[in-house]
Design a protein around this motif. Structure first.
Motif, mmCIF file in Angstrom:
data_model
loop_
_atom_site.group_PDB
_atom_site.id
_atom_site.type_symbol
_atom_site.label_atom_id
_atom_site.label_comp_id
_atom_site.label_asym_id
_atom_site.label_seq_id
_atom_site.Cartn_x
_atom_site.Cartn_y
_atom_site.Cartn_z
ATOM 1 N N ALA A 1 1.097 -1.429 0.173
ATOM 2 C CA ALA A 1 -0.415 -0.352 0.056
ATOM 3 C C ALA A 1 0.906 1.569 -0.197
ATOM 4 O O ALA A 1 2.463 1.326 0.490
ATOM 5 N N ASP A 2 0.437 1.883 -0.796
ATOM 6 C CA ASP A 2 1.035 3.465 -1.507
ATOM 7 C C ASP A 2 0.550 4.656 0.476
ATOM 8 O O ASP A 2 -0.834 4.702 -0.403
ATOM 9 N N PRO A 3 1.434 5.515 0.883
ATOM 10 C CA PRO A 3 0.930 5.871 2.509
ATOM 11 C C PRO A 3 0.870 7.431 1.530
ATOM 12 O O PRO A 3 1.108 8.378 2.302
ATOM 13 N N SER A 4 0.861 7.892 0.180
ATOM 14 C CA SER A 4 1.246 9.296 -0.098
ATOM 15 C C SER A 4 0.039 10.170 0.258
ATOM 16 O O SER A 4 0.191 11.253 0.546
ATOM 17 N N GLY A 5 -0.963 9.505 -0.161
ATOM 18 C CA GLY A 5 -2.229 10.083 0.873
ATOM 19 C C GLY A 5 -2.446 10.630 1.859
ATOM 20 O O GLY A 5 -2.718 11.517 2.333
ATOM 21 N N LEU A 6 -1.921 9.970 2.521
ATOM 22 C CA LEU A 6 -1.700 10.006 3.850
ATOM 23 C C LEU A 6 -0.698 10.883 4.527
ATOM 24 O O LEU A 6 -1.321 12.493 5.602
ATOM 25 N N LEU A 7 0.250 11.137 3.765
ATOM 26 C CA LEU A 7 0.724 12.272 4.159
ATOM 27 C C LEU A 7 0.898 13.670 3.774
ATOM 28 O O LEU A 7 0.838 14.543 4.419
ATOM 29 N N LYS A 8 -0.090 13.321 2.477
ATOM 30 C CA LYS A 8 -0.799 14.866 2.057
ATOM 31 C C LYS A 8 -1.547 15.106 2.862
ATOM 32 O O LYS A 8 -1.620 16.500 3.257
ATOM 33 N N THR A 9 -2.758 14.669 3.174
ATOM 34 C CA THR A 9 -3.100 14.612 4.856
ATOM 35 C C THR A 9 -2.621 15.297 5.398
ATOM 36 O O THR A 9 -3.160 16.053 6.029
ATOM 37 N N ILE A 10 -1.993 15.039 5.806
ATOM 38 C CA ILE A 10 -1.069 14.823 7.000
ATOM 39 C C ILE A 10 -0.762 16.123 7.221
ATOM 40 O O ILE A 10 -0.362 17.296 7.771
ATOM 41 N N GLN A 11 0.349 16.844 6.256
ATOM 42 C CA GLN A 11 1.012 18.094 5.734
ATOM 43 C C GLN A 11 -0.321 18.979 5.675
ATOM 44 O O GLN A 11 -0.147 20.325 5.831
ATOM 45 N N LEU A 12 -1.762 18.845 5.058
ATOM 46 C CA LEU A 12 -2.737 19.705 4.892
ATOM 47 C C LEU A 12 -2.530 20.273 6.021
ATOM 48 O O LEU A 12 -3.032 21.646 6.375
ATOM 49 N N LEU A 13 -3.375 18.755 7.493
ATOM 50 C CA LEU A 13 -3.932 19.475 8.213
ATOM 51 C C LEU A 13 -3.088 20.394 9.581
ATOM 52 O O LEU A 13 -3.315 21.384 10.029
ATOM 53 N N CYS A 14 -1.406 20.381 8.671
ATOM 54 C CA CYS A 14 -0.334 21.048 9.645
ATOM 55 C C CYS A 14 -0.695 22.405 9.522
ATOM 56 O O CYS A 14 -0.124 23.162 9.582
ATOM 57 N N ASN A 15 -0.238 22.358 7.779
ATOM 58 C CA ASN A 15 -0.828 23.915 7.348
ATOM 59 C C ASN A 15 -1.934 24.660 7.879
ATOM 60 O O ASN A 15 -1.189 25.699 8.387
ATOM 61 N N VAL A 16 -3.249 23.695 7.823
ATOM 62 C CA VAL A 16 -4.730 24.702 8.124
ATOM 63 C C VAL A 16 -4.044 24.706 9.610
ATOM 64 O O VAL A 16 -5.137 26.095 10.329
ATOM 65 N N GLN A 17 -3.273 23.979 10.781
ATOM 66 C CA GLN A 17 -3.978 24.671 11.906
ATOM 67 C C GLN A 17 -2.941 25.695 12.832
ATOM 68 O O GLN A 17 -2.752 26.543 12.591
ATOM 69 N N SER A 18 -1.961 25.995 11.635
ATOM 70 C CA SER A 18 -1.144 26.897 11.277
ATOM 71 C C SER A 18 -1.169 28.261 10.820
ATOM 72 O O SER A 18 -1.054 29.916 11.201
ATOM 73 N N LYS A 19 -2.511 27.625 10.041
ATOM 74 C CA LYS A 19 -3.565 29.210 9.614
ATOM 75 C C LYS A 19 -4.446 29.535 10.241
ATOM 76 O O LYS A 19 -5.627 30.512 9.498
ATOM 77 N N LYS A 20 -4.791 28.420 10.549
ATOM 78 C CA LYS A 20 -6.238 28.530 11.290
ATOM 79 C C LYS A 20 -6.856 29.861 11.472
ATOM 80 O O LYS A 20 -5.961 30.748 12.689
ATOM 81 N N SER A 21 -8.316 30.574 11.175
ATOM 82 C CA SER A 21 -8.887 31.787 11.629
ATOM 83 C C SER A 21 -9.912 31.222 11.996
ATOM 84 O O SER A 21 -10.463 30.823 12.226
ATOM 85 N N ASP A 22 -9.960 32.325 13.293
ATOM 86 C CA ASP A 22 -11.239 32.257 14.926
ATOM 87 C C ASP A 22 -12.024 31.665 13.029
ATOM 88 O O ASP A 22 -13.840 31.781 13.451
ATOM 89 N N SER A 23 -12.322 32.442 12.969
ATOM 90 C CA SER A 23 -13.575 33.545 11.677
ATOM 91 C C SER A 23 -14.797 32.083 10.963
ATOM 92 O O SER A 23 -15.124 31.504 11.102
#
Length: 337
Positions: A312-334
């Motif tokens: 199995a290829d984990p690249s989709g999960l790695l992308k999702t981990i990266q996405l949530l880390c980026n979102v968490q760093s930018k997350k707006s209260d709005s």
């Protein structure tokens, strides 16, 4: 102070590839440089993969986040003893693995609601296995809505891959039901959720394009009335609320030329999923939007045909981990208003 987000990652349906891709993803030490990952699943299943794949891992079962080591080579695991190995077979989802997937998700969401983790990733699921357990399940968004006491009609799925983002107004429902659901209030709520999600992703004023339901967006009523009476009024309401939204457009041209808008709004499942999977099949994250927690699943299924084979290829999960880390760093209260 270490400000890296804590991510809870469930193994999904244990009979599929979820456990394998979780372990393979956590072999990548860059994950630990961007977040603090903790798995939620069954010790016996993960032990099988560690041994079979000869992975240099120590499994660290925990009962609370403070027990986690967050160290490369150590897999911190909330162990739920839900899988009877005598009833287990790779590639064969059943009532046991279906219920276990829901239990993993419940624990992960509870940790997020309590603030013990910053975000949750749901592993690949098998819908039929969950329903064999007697649990109605039509995808993660509605389950997350239920677990967070959010109205299901205000919860949507956004497919994300790099610069492509597509939101589903309706998801796992028959096409006949889609015609019943596409109403002005629902379309407006989907546009609104898309707007706030775009801001959460770091886009200050997201440009949203809305697809029509009918061929050629009905050409002024020639091929249907939904655009005139439901979709256009929702777009007008969103514009009046200050959102940058255009449409409805014929979906064939709109999705063939993806890239001109920040977010695309699709009326039904295949209208969203076909173009996204043609663009980036293994690189898609499925972000649930409209709920009070940050949750995403992976944009592919549990692949029962290759489960347990170590390929199995984990690249989709790695992308999702990266996405949530980026979102968490930018997350707006709005986003949560």
């Amino acid at each position: 102070m270490d400000l890296k987000p804590v991510l809870a990652i469930t193994i999904g349906d244990a009979s599929g590839i979820g456990p394998e891709i979780c372990l393979k993803a956590l072999q990548d030490e860059s994950v630990y440089r961007s977040c603090k990952p903790v798995l939620i699943g069954d010790l016996n299943i993960l032990s099988f993969y560690v041994e079979r794949l000869k992975l240099p891992f120590q499994l660290n079962p925990i009962t609370k986040i403070s027990n986690a080591k967050f160290t490369p080579g150590v897999i911190d695991l909330f162990h739920l003893d839900t899988i009877d190995m005598n009833r287990f077979q790779f590639g064969e989802g059943n009532s046991m693995t279906g219920k276990a997937m829901v239990d993993y998700t419940k624990l992960a969401v509870d940790l997020a609601l309590k603030g013990d983790v910053d975000a949750v990733i749901g592993g690949p699921h098998t819908k039929s296995a969950v329903e064999k357990a007697g649990i109605f399940f039509d995808g993660y968004p509605s389950l997350i809505a239920q677990l967070t006491n959010t109205k299901e009609e205000e919860t949507f799925l956004m497919l994300v891959s790099d610069h492509f983002r597509v939101v589903n107004v309706t998801l796992h429902v028959p096409l006949q039901r889609v015609l019943e659901l596409i109403k002005h209030p629902l379309v407006f709520k989907a546009i609104q959720a898309s707007h706030y999600a775009g801001r959460m992703l770091g886009i200050h004023d997201p440009k949203i394009a809305v697809a029509g339901l009918n061929p050629h967006a009905s050409e002024g009523g020639l091929y249907g009335q939904e655009e005139q009476f439901e979709i256009i009024p929702a777009i007008t309401q969103a514009k009046e609320a200050g959102m940058d939204v255009k449409g409805p457009f014929g979906s064939d041209i709109l999705f063939a030329e993806m890239g001109h808008y920040d977010i695309y709004l699709a009326m039904y499942h295949d209208q969203a999923h076909i173009p996204m999977k043609m663009k980036a099949f293994k690189q898609i994250s499925a972000l649930t939007i409209g709920t009070p927690i940050l949750f995403s699943s992976i944009g592919h299924g549990s692949a029962p045909d290759i489960a347990g084979k170590g390929i199995a290829d984990p690249s989709g999960l790695l992308k999702t981990i990266q996405l949530l880390c980026n979102v968490q760093s930018k997350k707006s209260d709005s986003y949560y208003k």
